[in-house]
Each structure stands twice: as structure tokens, then as C-alpha cells.
Design an enzyme around this catalytic site. Structure first.
Site, PDB file in Angstrom:
ATOM      1  CE  LYS A 162       9.355  55.314  16.361  1.00  0.00           C
ATOM      2  NZ  LYS A 162      10.755  55.310  16.809  1.00  0.00           N
ATOM      3  NE  ARG A 202      17.431  63.573  14.442  1.00  0.00           N
ATOM      4  CZ  ARG A 202      18.327  62.665  14.839  1.00  0.00           C
ATOM      5  NH1 ARG A 202      19.551  62.675  14.342  1.00  0.00           N
ATOM      6  NH2 ARG A 202      18.008  61.762  15.742  1.00  0.00           N
TER       7      ARG A 202
HETATM    8  N1  BES Z   1      10.272  59.532  18.855  1.00  0.00           N
HETATM    9  C1  BES Z   1      11.474  58.817  18.684  1.00  0.00           C
HETATM   10  C2  BES Z   1      12.328  58.790  19.946  1.00  0.00           C
HETATM   11  C3  BES Z   1      11.792  58.015  21.115  1.00  0.00           C
HETATM   12  C4  BES Z   1      12.184  56.724  21.331  1.00  0.00           C
HETATM   13  C5  BES Z   1      10.968  58.623  22.043  1.00  0.00           C
HETATM   14  C6  BES Z   1      11.731  56.035  22.431  1.00  0.00           C
HETATM   15  C7  BES Z   1      10.504  57.940  23.143  1.00  0.00           C
HETATM   16  C8  BES Z   1      10.895  56.644  23.341  1.00  0.00           C
HETATM   17  C9  BES Z   1      12.298  59.460  17.573  1.00  0.00           C
HETATM   18  O1  BES Z   1      11.586  60.070  16.564  1.00  0.00           O
HETATM   19  C10 BES Z   1      13.092  58.367  16.944  1.00  0.00           C
HETATM   20  O2  BES Z   1      12.507  57.505  16.369  1.00  0.00           O
HETATM   21  N2  BES Z   1      14.413  58.437  17.074  1.00  0.00           N
HETATM   22  C11 BES Z   1      15.264  57.455  16.525  1.00  0.00           C
HETATM   23  C12 BES Z   1      16.416  58.156  15.860  1.00  0.00           C
HETATM   24  C13 BES Z   1      17.278  57.265  15.026  1.00  0.00           C
HETATM   25  C14 BES Z   1      16.515  56.764  13.821  1.00  0.00           C
HETATM   26  C15 BES Z   1      18.496  58.038  14.604  1.00  0.00           C
HETATM   27  C16 BES Z   1      15.756  56.580  17.671  1.00  0.00           C
HETATM   28  O3  BES Z   1      15.995  57.101  18.760  1.00  0.00           O
HETATM   29  O4  BES Z   1      15.850  55.380  17.466  1.00  0.00           O
HETATM   30 MN    MN Z   2      11.031  58.707  15.032  1.00  0.00          MN
END
Ligand code: BES
Ligand code: MN
Ligand code: ZN
Length: 489
Positions: free
Chosen positions: A266, A340
Site C-alpha cells: 500500500k 477474503r
Molecule cells: N483492509 C483493506 C480494506 C480497507 C481499506 C479497510 C480502507 C479499511 C479502509 C483490504 O485488505 C484491502 O486492501 N482491500 C483492497 C482490495 C483490492 C486490492 C481488490 C482495496 O479495497 O483496495
Molecule cells: Mn489489504
């Protein structure tokens, strides 16, 4: 652990008003009606309350709002908090009023004159929830909160009603503490130890270690934690307060103690918020605590997948293929879509082992749900209208925002993989729905199931009615009510 403030209840004592220290809270009912305490304060302050109740300022106030009168002459108190609240006010408004008083309290003693308010227990409950403060790591200026006293016409009834709320408040505080803890403290080991400590409350707690998970075939979950120095775990918490042998309700939580994104790392900005990526597991833990504290007459099993998503030489690579416990193979396109992967294996395990009568999972799963619903509503996905409607009513009754989202096989093509059975991301369109469709691959058709995407509501950047900024504990109240209404005899 942060504990809810102690609130005491007593008969209305008009003679205590003039000399009470700190703050005095007075209700002003519909049409500016003053109760006995209001009339006494009015007299001591030479008509200040009556003038206020007659003013445009009062007219503009909404039910449950407060205005403060500082250093009133005629009273020893440093302030009078005037609450617009009719004695028949709703649960929501009573909680809101209590929360406003907690916010105004600072460190002062508070005397709340609830009179004949019907939902006075909710006023006290709202006060308790809003009094939460996570100050474990503040080393200065931590004077304790003052005493909180409520005067009411039937103090014994009120104390009894409040005792029932104490279990719920403690569960919510437990969830908030877990979610607020930084990831160097709340490691997978530390999290599991805090859950194991709940055995004292009569919960049965088991910790499945990496070797156990390996044996069960949870390669999908293990692939998320394999880049971290902290070992992955699944913790199983059982509360068997219901009929012996009756199928339990299963609650399943995503417990990513920190989500860097892994090799699909990230951006730096905002990454610190990913300490809350164990929010789903935090809610499951808070609900289990509440059920044990109030000795719920239901069988409920809580399962959490605890992992840390880190990049390293042993981390999963984009393009890797892993086999889930169910046997379905998954191509990992993006290591940041890890929630997931964790949930899929725990959902399958929960069904294989417990044959639950219903299953609800919670996860801070997608950024897309925050784009869609903001911080007001969690996304609700389900394969069963009956359990879904029951949950939505419970959430509504508790004032916790929840909005049902669609699912349909038409979305499945977005997660088809070229080389494996499915892939773990479906691209930007319908990001929250494709995540839900992925989870559904690990849910049996006969299991009534709800997936709650709580990414937008588990943690907030500004104060909300019943919580200061940070962890909210969203969902503990709704699930506790759902269990009380639908799963207890
Ligand atoms: N933990 C994150 C989701 C999240 C984002 C929670 C912002 C709280 C605030 C999750 O694991 C994630 O990174 N999801 C990605 C999925 C994508 C790579 C398909 C996302 O939402 O960007
Ligand atoms: Mn994630
Ligand atoms: Zn995550």
C-alpha cells in the site's frame, strides 16, 4: 482494559441541588416544561431556566441536544446542562442526550436529574459509551473522570435496567480497545492471549496454531501470514448457553492485525490506519464477551483468523496459486486482497466443524465499500432474506447503519482465473460485491449467511454520537440484539 464509567442511581433529592459540585443536568420537556428539579434550579437561579425555555434558542434545539449555562449564580455547580428531552423521548434521543453529557463532562462530577424519563437507562448507556477514552499511551494529564450520579423517580428499576446494559458496554469497550491498539502491541500472539483470557468468563477458547492450520489444509489463510514474523492463528470461542447440542450461530471475523498490502504494498499515506484491519475479529470478540457476561441463553461460536500481511522474502507473490481448505484453488493477483483469503478458510472450517444454523462474518474488507457507503452504513451481503431482514431490523433498532448490497452470479465472471478455479480480485468495478462473491464460494447453499463489510464503520476520523474518533465498536449492539431476539429461547 478500558472499563465503562460507574454510574450510581438514587432518589431525587431537591435539597442536594444548591450545593452539588461539578455539573447538574436538567431535562426540559416538550413545550419547555420543567420538572421538579428544573423548577428548583429555576428558583435558585432566579428564573434562568424559565427564560431559556421561553427563548428562541430552546425552540431551535432538537430532542437529545444540550446547552450549557456556565457558572450560574445561586448554585455551587460550575455549570447547568440543559437537555431538551421529553419524558417519553425515544431510545435514540435518550442515548444521544447521555452522550452529549459525557462529552461535556470533562473531569467534573455530574448529577443528572432524570426525573420520570422512561428511557433513563438508555441515557445512562449513552453516557457510558461516549465516555470511552483510549489514553493508554498518554503519559501526561490523565486525571480520572468525576463521579456520575443519576437521580430518578424509581432508582432501583433504573439500576436493574442499567445492569443489563453493563455487559453490552463492556463488550463494546473490549472491541474498541482491540481496534485502537497499535500493531506492535496487538500481535497475533497478544490478540490470541486476550481471547484466551476470556475463559475466566466461562467461554471455551481454543487456539489453532500454524501446524494445526496446515493439517486442516488452510493454505489460503496461511499464504497471507507467511511473510510475517508473527505466527498465523485461528481462535475458536464457544458460548454454549442454549439448548444442549443445538446447532450454534457462527460469527467469523477478519483479524488482520496489520495490513501493509504485502508484496502489492500500500502507499505510505494512511497506512497507519491498517492497525484496525482486525476490526471484524474485534467485533466477534466483543459480542462473545457480552454474551458470556450476560449469560445469554444461546449457542454461539466465534471464530477469528489472526494474521499479519507483510512483505518479505517468504511472502506470497502476485501470481502465486494456493489451495483452500475447501479444495478450491485461488490465483493471488493482488496480495492486498488478503481478507477474503483469510475468511474463506475460516468460513469453511466453521461449517465443517459446527454445522451452524446461521453464519455471520465481519470484515474491514474493501476500500470500495467506503466509497459506496461512506462511514454511515456497513455493507450487508446475504444469501438468505430472512436472516438478513432480522439483522437489518436489529441494526436499525440499535441505531447502527447497515445497508443491503446486491449479489448475483453475473458478478462471478469478474473473478474467473486463467490458471486456477478463481482469482482473488475482480478489478475496480463492484469491488465490494466481487469480494462478497469470492466469500460465497466458501459458504454452503444450506447455510443462511451474512457478510458485513465494516471497512467504513469500524473506525472513524471524527467523533460520532456514541463514540469519540477512532474505534466505534459498530455491530456489537446489533449482533447482541439479533441473538437476543432470534437465537434465545
Ligand atoms: N483492509 C483493506 C480494506 C480497507 C481499506 C479497510 C480502507 C479499511 C479502509 C483490504 O485488505 C484491502 O486492501 N482491500 C483492497 C482490495 C483490492 C486490492 C481488490 C482495496 O479495497 O483496495
Ligand atoms: Mn489489504
Ligand atoms: Zn485488509
Amino acid at each position: 482494559m478500558t472499563t465503562p464509567p460507574e454510574i450510581t442511581f438514587s432518589e431525587t433529592d431537591l435539597d442536594a441541588i444548591a450545593t452539588a459540585p461539578g455539573r447538574i443536568a436538567v431535562l426540559i420537556g416538550a413545550e419547555g416544561k420543567l420538572d421538579a428539579v428544573g423548577r428548583r434550579v429555576n428558583k435558585l437561579t432566579r428564573g434562568a431556566l424559565a427564560r431559556f425555555a421561553d427563548s428562541e434558542g430552546f425552540e431551535k434545539m432538537k430532542s437529545g441536544e444540550i446547552r450549557s449555562l456556565a457558572f450560574p449564580s445561586g448554585l455551587a455547580a460550575e455549570a447547568v446542562d440543559l437537555i431538551r428531552l421529553d419524558r417519553r423521548a425515544s431510545v435514540d434521543d435518550a442515548r444521544k442526550a447521555g452522550a452529549a453529557l459525557a462529552k461535556a463532562q470533562g473531569k467534573a462530577d455530574v448529577l443528572i436529574a432524570a426525573g420520570t424519563l422512561l428511557n433513563a437507562a438508555d441515557l445512562a448507556f449513552g453516557f457510558a459509551l461516549r465516555a470511552y477514552e483510549f489514553d493508554l499511551y498518554k503519559t501526561k494529564d490523565k486525571p480520572a473522570r468525576g463521579a456520575v450520579r443519576v437521580m430518578a423517580s424509581k432508582p432501583e428499576d433504573l439500576a436493574a435496567a442499567s445492569a443489563a446494559y453493563a455487559a453490552l458496554a463492556e463488550g463494546i469497550f473490549f472491541t474498541r480497545d482491540l481496534v485502537n491498539e497499535p500493531a506492535n502491541v496487538l500481535t497475533t500472539d497478544d490478540f490470541a492471549a486476550r481471547l484466551a483470557a476470556m475463559q475466566e468468563l466461562g467461554l471455551e477458547v481454543e487456539i489453532l496454531e500454524e501446524a494445526d492450520l496446515e493439517k486442516l489444509g488452510m493454505r489460503m489463510l496461511l499464504s497471507v501470514g507467511q511473510g510475517s514474523a508473527s505466527p498465523s492463528k485461528v481462535v475458536v470461542m464457544q458460548w454454549n448457553g442454549g439448548e444442549k447440542g443445538a446447532a450454534p450461530l457462527a460469527l467469523v471475523g477478519k483479524g488482520v492485525v496489520f495490513d501493509t498490502g504485502g508484496i502489492s504494498i500500500k502507499p505510505a499515506a494512511g497506512m497507519e490506519d491498517m492497525t484496525m484491519d482486525m476490526g471484524g475479529a474485534g467485533v466477534v470478540a466483543g459480542v462473545m464477551r457480552t454474551l458470556a457476561l450476560r449469560k445469554a441463553k444461546a449457542n454461539v461460536v466465534g471464530l477469528v483468523g489472526l494474521v499479519e500481511n507483510m512483505p518479505s522474502g517468504t511472502a506470497t507473490r502476485p501470481g502465486d496459486v494456493v489451495k483452500s481448505m475447501r479444495g478450491v484453488t485461488v490465483e493471488i493477483i493482488n496480495t492486498d486482497a488478503e481478507g477474503r483469503l483469510v475468511l474463506g478458510d475460516v468460513l469453511w472450517y466453521a461449517q465443517e466443524r459446527f454445522k451452524p444454523s446461521g453464519m455471520i462474518n465481519l470484515a474491514t474488507l474493501t476500500g470500495a465499500i467506503v466509497i459506496g457507503l461512506g462511514h454511515e452504513n456497513a455493507g450487508v451481503f446475504s444469501n438468505d432474506d430472512a436472516i438478513c431482514d432480522s439483522f437489518l431490523s436489529a441494526a436499525k433498532a440499535e441505531g447502527e447503519g447497515a445497508w443491503r448490497m446486491p449479489m448475483s452470479p453475473a458478478y462471478d465472471k469478474l473473478i474467473e482465473s486463467r490458471i486456477a478455479d478463481i482469482k482473488n480480485t475482480g478489478g475496480r468495478p463492484a469491488g465490494s460485491i466481487t469480494a462478497a462473491m469470492f466469500l460465497k464460494r466458501f459458504v454452503k447453499d444450506e447455510t443462511p449467511w451474512i457478510h458485513l463489510d465494516i471497512a467504513g464503520v469500524a473506525h472513524v476520523k471524527s467523533d460520532i454520537t456514541l463514540a469519540p474518533k477512532g474505534a466505534t465498536g459498530w455491530g456489537v449492539m446489533a449482533l447482541n440484539r439479533l441473538i437476543a431476539d432470534k437465537f434465545e429461547g
